[in-house]
Design a protein around this motif. Structure first.
Motif, PDB file in Angstrom:
ATOM      1  N   LEU B 272       0.405  -1.060  -0.180  1.00  0.00           N
ATOM      2  CA  LEU B 272       0.309  -0.228  -0.270  1.00  0.00           C
ATOM      3  C   LEU B 272       0.870   1.369   0.006  1.00  0.00           C
ATOM      4  CD1 LEU B 272      -3.167   0.638  -0.115  1.00  0.00           C
ATOM      5  CD2 LEU B 272      -2.776   0.636   2.818  1.00  0.00           C
ATOM      6  N   ILE B 273       1.888   0.715   0.916  1.00  0.00           N
ATOM      7  CA  ILE B 273       2.854   2.553   0.660  1.00  0.00           C
ATOM      8  C   ILE B 273       3.664   3.065  -0.199  1.00  0.00           C
ATOM      9  CG2 ILE B 273       5.228   3.315   1.676  1.00  0.00           C
ATOM     10  CD1 ILE B 273       3.614   3.621   3.792  1.00  0.00           C
ATOM     11  N   LEU B 274       3.827   1.317  -1.222  1.00  0.00           N
ATOM     12  CA  LEU B 274       4.638   1.277  -2.194  1.00  0.00           C
ATOM     13  C   LEU B 274       3.923   1.735  -3.509  1.00  0.00           C
ATOM     14  CD1 LEU B 274       7.135   0.513  -4.765  1.00  0.00           C
ATOM     15  CD2 LEU B 274       5.385  -1.348  -4.783  1.00  0.00           C
ATOM     16  N   LEU B 275       2.498   1.853  -3.372  1.00  0.00           N
ATOM     17  CA  LEU B 275       1.718   2.107  -4.905  1.00  0.00           C
ATOM     18  C   LEU B 275       1.193   3.974  -4.113  1.00  0.00           C
ATOM     19  CD1 LEU B 275      -1.711  -0.234  -4.877  1.00  0.00           C
ATOM     20  CD2 LEU B 275       0.010   0.674  -6.712  1.00  0.00           C
ATOM     21  N   LEU B 276       1.065   3.874  -2.581  1.00  0.00           N
ATOM     22  CA  LEU B 276       0.880   5.780  -2.739  1.00  0.00           C
ATOM     23  C   LEU B 276       1.737   6.236  -2.957  1.00  0.00           C
ATOM     24  CD1 LEU B 276      -1.363   5.179   0.990  1.00  0.00           C
ATOM     25  CD2 LEU B 276      -1.565   5.668  -0.990  1.00  0.00           C
ATOM     26  N   THR B 277       3.415   5.663  -2.582  1.00  0.00           N
ATOM     27  CA  THR B 277       4.624   6.176  -3.358  1.00  0.00           C
ATOM     28  C   THR B 277       4.879   6.973  -4.933  1.00  0.00           C
ATOM     29  OG1 THR B 277       6.077   5.079  -1.217  1.00  0.00           O
ATOM     30  CG2 THR B 277       6.882   6.642  -2.968  1.00  0.00           C
ATOM     31  N   LEU B 278       3.986   5.658  -5.021  1.00  0.00           N
ATOM     32  CA  LEU B 278       4.327   5.587  -6.633  1.00  0.00           C
ATOM     33  C   LEU B 278       3.235   7.253  -7.927  1.00  0.00           C
ATOM     34  CD1 LEU B 278       5.000   1.798  -7.848  1.00  0.00           C
ATOM     35  CD2 LEU B 278       6.169   4.119  -8.238  1.00  0.00           C
ATOM     36  N   ILE B 279       2.285   7.138  -6.523  1.00  0.00           N
ATOM     37  CA  ILE B 279       1.375   7.834  -6.816  1.00  0.00           C
ATOM     38  C   ILE B 279       1.612   9.405  -6.416  1.00  0.00           C
ATOM     39  CG2 ILE B 279      -1.189   8.325  -6.682  1.00  0.00           C
ATOM     40  CD1 ILE B 279      -2.147   5.437  -6.267  1.00  0.00           C
TER      41      ILE B 279
END
Lengths: 235, 293
Positions: B272-279
């Motif tokens: 989830l952190i990865l996705l948020l970072t990428l967004i």
């Protein structure tokens, strides 16, 4: 002869940038290469320092063949190339940039003394030693790049467009430094777009046009020669 | 949910986060200096874990002793891999780099499978279960604490190396401007060998430090490799400090996930952190470029 370039040919892909340049430098000389944009000045320098492999021709430094040697091996022979656009290491500090200029064994032992000399030559740098090089002004970066070259204790110092994009007062300070370096016996090969600057500084000059030497001679004579200006303007 | 449980989860997360940071620093160092992603990095860690296991099993060497063997050996291994394999694909397009490092990872995992089978192994030391009781109901495991402290010390040592030594400065210079680095006399190939060697040595240190409280099997590398790739994206690829901080952050996030989402799905929060970072911050939390120190 310190440096001899004979019938040098070089190109970038299909673009033939240098087509038969020959030049020679004696120890202690200051020599300028002038010419319009795209005349092959920087390309010639890149072949000498090994960044670009020539297609043909010979380059000899103190009698040793340079062709095909890696740039870091050519630097080890005592050739310091200060590239166009200064190219300081932007995220390294001023001190680290200078330190790396003396990275090679030939310069390492003398490093503290040479650094002191550089800081005396360009006092502005002394106030900036801890600063990241990328945050310096253009003129300060140019001085740093020259200082980094000097840290190598070069026999030949190659300068590519040291005045490019600098304020007049910075150009003056930079050239004062270069003249001082030359006075200590370092041979200088200078490329400049600024004709007067280049020829007033140098002993001799070469005029390049479309990758060829079209004129050469004492700098004072070239300054007077109407053909120089014509070639420079591409007429 | 009591505060004690939360504090315990955060402490456990920070401790394993140090190891994540150490592995990720290697990935980031290689990317920053040599400019490719080493997808075999987790498998380098696995190799060091097996080496540690066998030195304990066959020679009776304590992991904290074999650290002094596994780390230099993996430095040499990394430098050789760079010279023999990686050197051929650097400077080119991304695909050969991805295929080569990915294939190397698969090869190493399958060699381990061939020689050691899929058994799960661990090192039993007298201190494996030793803990310190720091407060009521809150415990710190000794081997985890040691792993964490050594990981921090090694990260600091790498930082000092990159800023204070000639070869470290040369490494940063080559990362920023390869051509100009050559003009001052730096041989980029040499710098690249040292960079990949150091990154591998750090992976080895992480692997060996894990062995007193973790298990090794041929696919353990994928587990740590995956975390490391998430860490370097969150912590900004090429940024050394970001890799360490990202490792600590994701260690805590993962630990909280295991505690509150479930032991099998603890990594949901990590991704989830990865996705948020990428967004939200595609260049990572410490957004920059080059091999930052």
């Amino acid at each position: 002869m310190l440096l001899e370039v004979e019938d040098l040919h070089a190109s970038y892909g299909a673009v033939r940038a240098v087509q038969g340049v020959s030049l020679a430098l004696s120890p202690g000389e200051a020599v300028s290469i002038v010419g319009a944009n795209g005349a092959g000045k920087s390309t010639t320098l890149k072949c000498i320092s090994g960044l670009l492999r020539p297609e043909s021709g010979r380059i000899r430094f103190e009698g040793q063949e340079l062709n095909g040697r890696a740039p870091y091996r050519i630097a080890a022979l005592g050739i310091a190339h200060v590239p166009e656009g200064r190219r300081v290491f932007p995220e390294l500090t001023v001190r680290e940039n200078l330190n790396l200029g003396g990275y090679l064994p030939r310069a390492k032992r003398e490093r503290p003394a040479t650094m002191e000399r550089v800081l005396e030559l360009f006092p502005i740098l002394r106030e900036r030693t801890g600063q990241q090089a990328g945050t310096l002004s253009g003129g300060e970066q140019q001085m740093l790049a020259i200082g980094r070259g000097l840290m190598l204790l070069p026999k030949l110092l190659i300068l590519d467009e040291p005045s490019l994009g600098l304020a007049p007062i910075m150009v003056e300070a930079t050239y004062k430094g270069i003249a001082e370096i030359h006075r200590t016996g370092v041979t200088i090969l200078l490329v400049e777009q600024n004709l007067h600057l280049a020829l007033e500084f140098a002993d001799r000059g070469y005029v390049l046009e479309s990758g060829r030497v079209v004129l050469e001679g004492p700098a004072a004579d070239l300054l007077e020669d109407p053909r120089v200006k014509a070639s420079y303007l591409g007429m | 949910m009591t505060p004690t449980v939360v504090i315990q989860a955060v402490i456990n997360g920070l401790l394993i986060g140090g190891i994540y940071g150490l592995v990720s620093i290697g990935v980031s160092l290689i990317f920053g200096v040599v400019k490719f992603v080493n997808f075999a990095h987790g498998e380098f860690l696995m190799v060091a874990m097996f080496a540690t296991f066998w030195m304990w099993q066959l020679l009776g060497l304590d992991p904290y002793v074999s650290l002094f063997i596994s780390v230099p050996l993996m430095f040499l291994f990394g430098a050789c891999v760079q010279q023999v394999l990686f050197r051929r694909v650097i400077g080119g397009s991304d695909l050969p780099q991805i295929f080569l490092t990915f294939a190397l990872g698969i090869l190493l995992a399958n060699l381990a499978l061939l020689f050691f089978r899929a058994d799960v192994r661990t090192v039993r030391t007298p201190y494996t279960d030793a803990t310190i009781n720091i407060a009521n109901e809150i415990f710190i495991s000794w081997p985890r604490l040691i792993a964490f402290l050594v990981a921090l010390a090694l990260s600091g040592a790498l930082f000092t190396f990159l800023t204070r030594t000639d070869i470290g400065q040369a490494m940063r210079a080559a990362a920023q401007d390869r051509d100009t680095a050559m003009l001052v006399g730096i041989d980029p190939d040499r710098v690249y060998r040292v960079a990949v060697g150091l990154a591998s040595a750090l992976a080895a240190a992480a692997g060996t430090l894990l062995m007193p409280f973790f298990v090794v099997h041929p696919y353990v590398g994928a587990q740590f490799g995956l975390i490391a790739f998430v860490v370097v994206i969150v912590g900004t690829l090429g940024d050394i400090r970001g890799a360490l901080l990202g490792g600590l952050l994701l260690g805590v996030v993962e630990s909280l996930g295991i505690q509150f989402v479930g032991a099998d799905s603890g990594r949901i929060l990590v991704f989830l952190i990865l996705l948020l970072t990428l967004i939200l911050r595609p260049s990572g939390l410490f957004g920059g470029r080059g091999a930052r120190t």
